[in-house]
Design an enzyme around this catalytic site. Structure first.
Site, mmCIF file in Angstrom:
data_model
loop_
_atom_site.group_PDB
_atom_site.id
_atom_site.type_symbol
_atom_site.label_atom_id
_atom_site.label_comp_id
_atom_site.label_asym_id
_atom_site.label_seq_id
_atom_site.Cartn_x
_atom_site.Cartn_y
_atom_site.Cartn_z
ATOM 1 C CG ASP B 202 47.701 35.449 45.578
ATOM 2 O OD1 ASP B 202 47.629 35.308 44.914
ATOM 3 O OD2 ASP B 202 46.646 34.845 46.473
ATOM 4 C CG HIS B 203 49.566 35.196 39.804
ATOM 5 N ND1 HIS B 203 47.924 34.339 39.750
ATOM 6 C CD2 HIS B 203 49.260 36.057 39.191
ATOM 7 C CE1 HIS B 203 47.243 34.566 39.304
ATOM 8 N NE2 HIS B 203 48.023 36.094 38.476
ATOM 9 C CG HIS B 265 44.032 36.763 42.984
ATOM 10 N ND1 HIS B 265 45.216 36.217 43.382
ATOM 11 C CD2 HIS B 265 44.122 36.591 41.887
ATOM 12 C CE1 HIS B 265 44.991 35.295 42.359
ATOM 13 N NE2 HIS B 265 44.675 35.395 41.897
#
Lengths: 351, 511
Positions: B202-203, B265
């Site tokens: 999950d960047h 996010h």
């Protein structure tokens, strides 16, 4: 980049400080996106005639530029203070959510007589509660010593001292009152990282105890970087250092490790940039690893027990000298606990 | 970062003490989907920047796998072009050439066992060339439907384990499209890899400002005593974008705002904001605490959710078309471009504190922030003296674009009367740090190669996230037939229904 400028002749520190406050207030009024950078104060003591050279070096450090730069330019025979102050904003393009980061720069022309009480001139010009670093690339020890009570960091370059031992002694003295960022040490960072990586695989860690020879190749003016690298190995690996002897151009000697002696050799070699040019580490088994500067990174060669060699490139771009100074400014706010023990070992090595 | 884990490592190798850049084991990175958009815009430039900084492993190889037929040379030239276009710094020709020397390409359909045989052969050849076995990290950067296929084929080819080195599987988001599909994918992944081999990206977690939420909470004594239901009135988390869907209609219309941002996010931001302090920053200690928070959130009642779609309007001074008129969007699409939820964390610390989430495309401005609103002071002594501006304190952690933290305080307006108005105390990354933040992918690729999973999503975390979101998706799917999807004008703050969700006792922060 836009800037507001103030200057005065025969002025006082409090007048300069008031002018700075005025410049900042004006900048806030003019530009709502203005935010002064608040990272650190950098006080640079220079010979006035050579301040341009130092400013050029600082100009090339890019984003690592300190927030408030105070330049004390020493002018032979001067008895009064002249000063220039500027507040500049990096970015005047206003977009939602973007800020115009400001930098402040003060230059004060001082005379040699002011050096011993430089703290009384500089103190009002610093941003309170920010770390303060002092850098005196042209010597001016009296000025640095005067600023010891204000500065938590001193930036030095052990290569600047003509005598290696003297440079290291000065560095150790400074570590007593401040955190020392030594550019000679930072030049060895990629080498230390790569040597650490070489011995990091569990299968290689045992070889650390079997090192029996270290050869360091360095530019002739960079002996300090070489001995600091050897001092780092000695302090990290528990070797007892002993004074190196000069043999022609080289320095040679031994450290005492648990298993026996480790031979040290420092070879000066002509090369473009200051610092180290290569390192070879040999083990008692006949294995060896060496790293040398090469295009696109460090050229690594590993020799196995049977003498078979493998070579490859460890990728990485050179930071150049401007990059080293920028790195020095950045390191000011970090702490490397290995420098001081390496420095102490290096002092023993140079005798 | 797993500080304790790194310290342990430092103890084992005395030379790493004090180094900023810790050694990374020799590695071959295999990127599946190496010709795709993510690889070209993010992964390959990130690898170049790591190479530039000397941060890649001493022995590093990159193998690209994708369906398009091409040779090593052509692939290398594509990689060069992508890096030159997308790298955050100017490229150094010698470093770039050096990196490209380590790149090779295998054209293969992802379901073709022959391709995996070719990969196995290539990996063995690279080990032989290096003179030692290299860690094998498989990065799944393909369309999500290929994730299970690739994992199964890796296992079938016997590439999922190695007796001498670490083998890892890095999986891009989305991990499933709902709870059922996430569990099905997990079953396939778990059949091939142990959980410690799996790194779900999950960047957002690679962003410095997101990591700073933990630093801010757990490195400052002043906030912890008030970080609970006794002092905090509510929390608002916003992920607003001013742009539309651009050319991503194909992906976005299948996904929608809830899956695109909230499920991953935004729930990560909730978890970081509400988690208990971990005993240490080891990967599993941090993730244990995040999972505890996520499992304490019950799925919201449908009445506590809002979805909407943007219509035409004006954005940034320009006319903006509505979602249904964006290229590639089906005429009757019910995909939401805006989602808002009211959540509650049912635990001792947070019971009764609403957590409002909102995200959307084509909103008034781009901002991602966590706003923590404290309760008002118990007695307003100044009210009778004309103090119209007294507001509860708000603590704002801005993730982007103007990264920082601000705290609103009541202050006396200069003058003879005791009048109060809010002022801001601000910390801005841009003015307090000299360093340029690395791209999230640089950090994440490096951490994965080092085996540090702190900033990756664990399986039970994904499961907990979908368990919150799945009932909302189902409720919305059930309502699709009644034609009641609310709308909002492009360039505005969102639909009126979202105001009703948070009101009347609260209101959304201005975008």
């Amino acid at each position: 980049m836009s800037e507001d400028v103030w200057n005065a002749r025969d002025t006082t520190p409090s007048a300069i400080e008031a002018a700075l406050r005025g410049l900042l207030a004006h900048r806030y009024q003019e530009d709502r996106a203005f935010v002064p950078a608040r990272v650190m104060n950098l006080v640079v003591i220079v010979d006035r005639g050579f301040r341009g050279e130092v400013e050029n070096r600082l100009g090339r450090v890019g984003r690592y530029h300190p927030s408030r730069l105070v330049i004390a330019a020493v002018d032979e025979g001067r008895t009064q203070l002249d000063a220039w102050a500027t507040v500049a904003a990096e970015d005047t393009v206003h977009r939602p959510g973007h800020i115009a980061v400001g930098r402040e720069r003060v230059e004060v022309d001082i005379g040699p007589k002011h050096l011993e009480s430089l703290d009384t001139i500089v103190d009002p010009l610093l941003v309170s509660d920010l770390a303060t670093m002092v850098w005196a690339p042209h010597g001016h020890r009296a000025g640095v010593d005067a600023l010891r009570r204000l500065a938590s960091i001193v930036l030095i370059d052990s290569l600047d001292e003509p005598q290696v031992g003297e440079g290291l002694e000065r560095a150790e003295d400074l570590t007593g009152s401040a955190y020392v960022v030594d550019l000679a040490w930072l030049r060895s960072t990629p080498w230390r990282e790569r040597v650490a990586a070489t011995f990091d695989p569990p299968a290689m860690r045992g070889a650390l105890g079997a090192i029996d020879k270290v050869v360091v190749r360095h530019r002739p003016d960079s002996t300090a970087a070489g001995v600091l690298f050897c001092g780092w190995l000695a302090s990290r690996l528990g070797w007892r250092p002993a004074a190196l002897a000069r043999r022609g151009e080289q320095l040679t000697g031994h450290c005492r490790a648990r298993r026996g002696e480790v031979a040290l050799e420092l070879h000066p070699e002509e090369m473009g940039a200051p610092g180290l040019g290569g390192v070879t580490i040999e083990m008692a088994s006949g294995e060896a690893v060496s790293l040398d500067r090469g295009p696109g990174g460090l050229r690594a060669v590993r020799r196995a027990r049977d003498g078979v060699q493998q070579a490859w490139t460890v990728l990485g771009a050179s930071r150049g000298e401007a990059g080293i100074l920028g790195e020095g400014v950045r390191q000011a706010l970090l702490r490397d606990p290995t420098y001081k023990p390496a420095l102490q070992a290096a002092r023993v090595l140079v005798g | 970062m797993a500080v304790d884990a790194l310290a342990t490592q430092a103890g084992e190798n005395p030379l790493v003490e004090g180094l900023e850049r810790l050694p990374v084991p020799p590695t071959t990175l295999v990127i599946f989907g190496a010709t795709g958009d993510l690889a070209h815009r993010k992964l390959l430039p990130a690898l170049y920047n790591l190479a530039h900084e000397g941060a890649l492993p001493e022995r590093f190889k990159l193998v690209g796998v994708a369906r398009r037929e091409k040779g090593d040379h052509d692939f290398r030239e594509e990689v060069r072009a992508s890096i030159c276009e997308h790298s955050r710094r100017d490229t150094d020709a010698e470093v770039l050439d050096g990196l490209l020397d380590h790149v090779q390409y295998i054209p293969s359909n992802f379901d073709d066992p022959e391709g995996y045989k070719a990969l196995a052969k290539a990996l063995d050849a690279l080990d032989e060339e290096a003179g030692l076995p290299l860690n094998r990290d498989y990065y799944l950067s393909t369309a999500p439907e290929f994730f299970p296929i690739i994992v199964e084929q890796i296992k079938a080819a016997g590439l999922h384990r190695h007796p001498k080195v670490d083998v890892r599987c890095i999986i891009e988001k989305p991990f499933g499209t709902d709870l059922g599909s996430a569990r099905a994918l997990q079953a396939v992944v778990a059949d091939a890899f142990r959980e410690r081999q799996v790194f779900r990206i999950d960047h957002y977690l690679g962003k410095e400002t997101v990591q700073n939420v933990m630093a801010f909470r757990f490195a400052n004594m002043m906030f912890e005593p008030i970080w609970n239901r006794n002092y905090i009135d509510h929390i608002q988390i916003t992920g607003a974008e001013d742009l539309g869907i651009g050319t991503r209609a194909g992906y976005y219309d299948q996904t929608g705002a809830l899956r695109d941002l909230v499920q991953n996010h935004m729930l990560q931001l909730v978890a970081l904001t509400c988690m208990e302090p971990p005993a240490s920053f080891e990967a599993d200690k941090v993730r244990d605490e995040k999972v505890k928070v996520l499992t304490a959130i019950t799925p919201p009642d449908p009445a506590d959710t809002v979805r909407a779609q943007y219509t035409g309007g004006t954005s940034g001074g320009e006319d903006a078309v509505g979602y249904l008129h964006e290229e590639g969007v089906p005429d009757a699409s019910h995909t939401e471009t805006y989602a808002a939820l009211k959540l509650e964390v049912q635990n001792w610390r947070w019971a009764g504190v609403p957590v409002y989430l909102r995200t959307g495309k084509r909103l008034a401005r781009k901002v991602t922030e966590i706003a923590v609103q404290l309760k008002p002071v118990p007695h307003l002594a100044f009210q009778s003296q004309g103090s119209v501006g007294v507001q509860p304190n708000q603590l704002i952690l801005t993730v982007q674009p103007n990264e920082g933290v601000s705290l609103s305080l009541g202050a006396k307006i200069p003058g003879s009367r005791m009048r109060i108005r809010p002022v801001n105390m601000e910390f801005l990354y841009g003015s307090a740090f000299m360093s340029q933040s690395p791209e999230a992918y640089e950090r994440l690729i490096m951490d994965a190669m080092r085996g540090d999973a702190t900033l990756f999503t664990r399986n039970d975390e994904v499961d907990a996230q979908w368990s919150i979101i799945d009932p909302v998706l189902e409720a919305w799917r059930g309502a699709d037939g009644d034609g009641s999807l609310p709308s909002y004008e492009a360039g505005t703050a969102g639909p009126a229904e979202a105001d009703a969700l948070i009101g009347p006792e609260h209101e959304w922060r201005k975008l």
